[in-house]
Write a protein that holds these residues in place. Structure first.
Motif, PDB file in Angstrom:
ATOM      1  N   SER A 265       0.633  -1.319   0.327  1.00  0.00           N
ATOM      2  CA  SER A 265      -0.475  -0.315   0.313  1.00  0.00           C
ATOM      3  C   SER A 265       0.710   1.234  -0.255  1.00  0.00           C
ATOM      4  CB  SER A 265      -0.733   0.130   0.848  1.00  0.00           C
ATOM      5  OG  SER A 265      -1.651  -0.825   1.374  1.00  0.00           O
TER       6      SER A 265
ATOM      7  N   ASN B 299       3.283  -9.361   9.796  1.00  0.00           N
ATOM      8  CA  ASN B 299       2.535  -9.848   9.313  1.00  0.00           C
ATOM      9  C   ASN B 299       0.841  -9.201   9.757  1.00  0.00           C
ATOM     10  OD1 ASN B 299       4.265 -11.366   7.331  1.00  0.00           O
ATOM     11  ND2 ASN B 299       3.932 -12.870   8.473  1.00  0.00           N
ATOM     12  N   ASP B 300       0.994  -9.483  11.193  1.00  0.00           N
ATOM     13  CA  ASP B 300      -0.251  -8.711  11.793  1.00  0.00           C
ATOM     14  C   ASP B 300       0.256  -8.060  12.950  1.00  0.00           C
ATOM     15  OD1 ASP B 300      -2.359  -7.954  13.131  1.00  0.00           O
ATOM     16  OD2 ASP B 300      -3.533  -9.771  12.427  1.00  0.00           O
TER      17      ASP B 300
ATOM     18  N   ARG C 161      -1.145  -5.987  14.836  1.00  0.00           N
ATOM     19  CA  ARG C 161      -2.086  -5.971  15.938  1.00  0.00           C
ATOM     20  C   ARG C 161      -1.570  -7.040  17.254  1.00  0.00           C
ATOM     21  NH1 ARG C 161      -7.001  -6.156  12.362  1.00  0.00           N
ATOM     22  NH2 ARG C 161      -5.634  -8.026  11.642  1.00  0.00           N
TER      23      ARG C 161
ATOM     24  N   ARG D 119      -4.277   2.325   9.931  1.00  0.00           N
ATOM     25  CA  ARG D 119      -4.431   1.189   9.125  1.00  0.00           C
ATOM     26  C   ARG D 119      -3.078  -0.199   8.870  1.00  0.00           C
ATOM     27  NH1 ARG D 119      -8.628   1.898   5.211  1.00  0.00           N
ATOM     28  NH2 ARG D 119      -9.404  -0.785   5.895  1.00  0.00           N
TER      29      ARG D 119
ATOM     30  N   TYR E  52      -1.863  -2.890   8.997  1.00  0.00           N
ATOM     31  CA  TYR E  52      -2.613  -4.308   9.710  1.00  0.00           C
ATOM     32  C   TYR E  52      -0.851  -4.959   9.346  1.00  0.00           C
ATOM     33  CZ  TYR E  52      -6.326  -2.078  10.635  1.00  0.00           C
ATOM     34  OH  TYR E  52      -7.382  -1.663  11.138  1.00  0.00           O
TER      35      TYR E  52
ATOM     36  N   GLN F 175      -2.313  -1.780   4.303  1.00  0.00           N
ATOM     37  CA  GLN F 175      -3.098  -1.513   4.984  1.00  0.00           C
ATOM     38  C   GLN F 175      -3.975  -2.493   4.661  1.00  0.00           C
ATOM     39  OE1 GLN F 175      -2.599   3.289   3.175  1.00  0.00           O
ATOM     40  NE2 GLN F 175      -3.821   3.453   5.201  1.00  0.00           N
ATOM     41  N   GLY F 176      -5.460  -2.072   6.287  1.00  0.00           N
ATOM     42  CA  GLY F 176      -7.024  -2.852   6.164  1.00  0.00           C
ATOM     43  C   GLY F 176      -6.607  -4.210   6.066  1.00  0.00           C
ATOM     44  N   ARG F 177      -5.388  -5.075   6.392  1.00  0.00           N
ATOM     45  CA  ARG F 177      -5.712  -6.462   6.018  1.00  0.00           C
ATOM     46  C   ARG F 177      -4.405  -7.437   6.872  1.00  0.00           C
ATOM     47  NH1 ARG F 177      -2.704  -8.293   1.668  1.00  0.00           N
ATOM     48  NH2 ARG F 177      -3.327  -6.691  -0.526  1.00  0.00           N
ATOM     49  N   PRO F 178      -3.928  -7.698   7.688  1.00  0.00           N
ATOM     50  CA  PRO F 178      -2.751  -8.822   7.777  1.00  0.00           C
ATOM     51  C   PRO F 178      -2.555  -9.578   6.575  1.00  0.00           C
ATOM     52  CG  PRO F 178      -4.945  -9.303   9.298  1.00  0.00           C
ATOM     53  CD  PRO F 178      -5.479  -8.748   8.393  1.00  0.00           C
ATOM     54  N   HIS F 179      -1.207  -9.224   6.359  1.00  0.00           N
ATOM     55  CA  HIS F 179      -0.313 -10.006   5.043  1.00  0.00           C
ATOM     56  C   HIS F 179       0.785 -10.602   5.779  1.00  0.00           C
ATOM     57  CE1 HIS F 179       0.795 -10.139   1.588  1.00  0.00           C
ATOM     58  NE2 HIS F 179       2.183  -9.655   1.407  1.00  0.00           N
TER      59      HIS F 179
END
Length: 146
Positions: A20, A74-75, A77, A92, A94, A116-120
């Motif tokens: 992102s 990878n996350d 959070r 955001r 993540y 952004q917006g999701r773990p990966h």
């Protein structure tokens, strides 16, 4: 010596990782990592528009200084090495990869790859792109064009 093109490097890394946002920060004389390059995917805002923070004060940057190694989250959070709250709450982000820029045994900056917006889960190709960007940056003295 030709000056390093931070913006072009961020754009290349963004394309190579499908992230992102990618950034390059170099430490100023006070040791604060200042943004010198950024590339963003379509629809992603600039980190310049977010609440400013001194990244050097957070566990993620301190990890880079202590280890001189990549930090792959990878996350963000749930990772035990906590990023600035603003990164997760406001931007955001993540998932992220960070690479310290090391010269003469000292960290003089950091390269970041944000999702952004999701773990990966970052794959070997994405990690290799980050390592290559770091290799090129470490070969050309950061700040030589500032």
């Amino acid at each position: 010596m030709m000056a390093f093109d931070y913006l072009a490097s961020c754009r290349w890394l963004l394309a190579a990782t499908g992230a992102s946002r990618t950034t390059i920060r170099l430490t100023d004389p006070a040791g604060v990592p200042e943004l010198v390059g950024e590339a963003v995917a379509d629809g992603v805002g600039s980190i310049r528009d977010s609440t400013p923070v001194n990244a050097a004060l957070y566990p993620t940057y301190q990890y880079l200084v202590r280890t001189h190694d990549l930090l792959i989250q990878n996350d963000t959070r749930t990772h035990p090495v906590r990023p600035p709250e603003i990164l997760v709450d406001e931007l955001r982000v993540y998932a992220q990869m960070l690479a310290p820029i090391v010269r003469h045994a000292a960290v003089v900056g950091v390269i970041s790859v944000h999702v952004q917006g999701r773990p990966h889960h970052f794959d070997a190709r994405q990690v290799a792109a980050l390592r290559e960007t770091r290799r090129l940056l470490q070969a050309d003295p950061p700040g030589s064009d500032r």
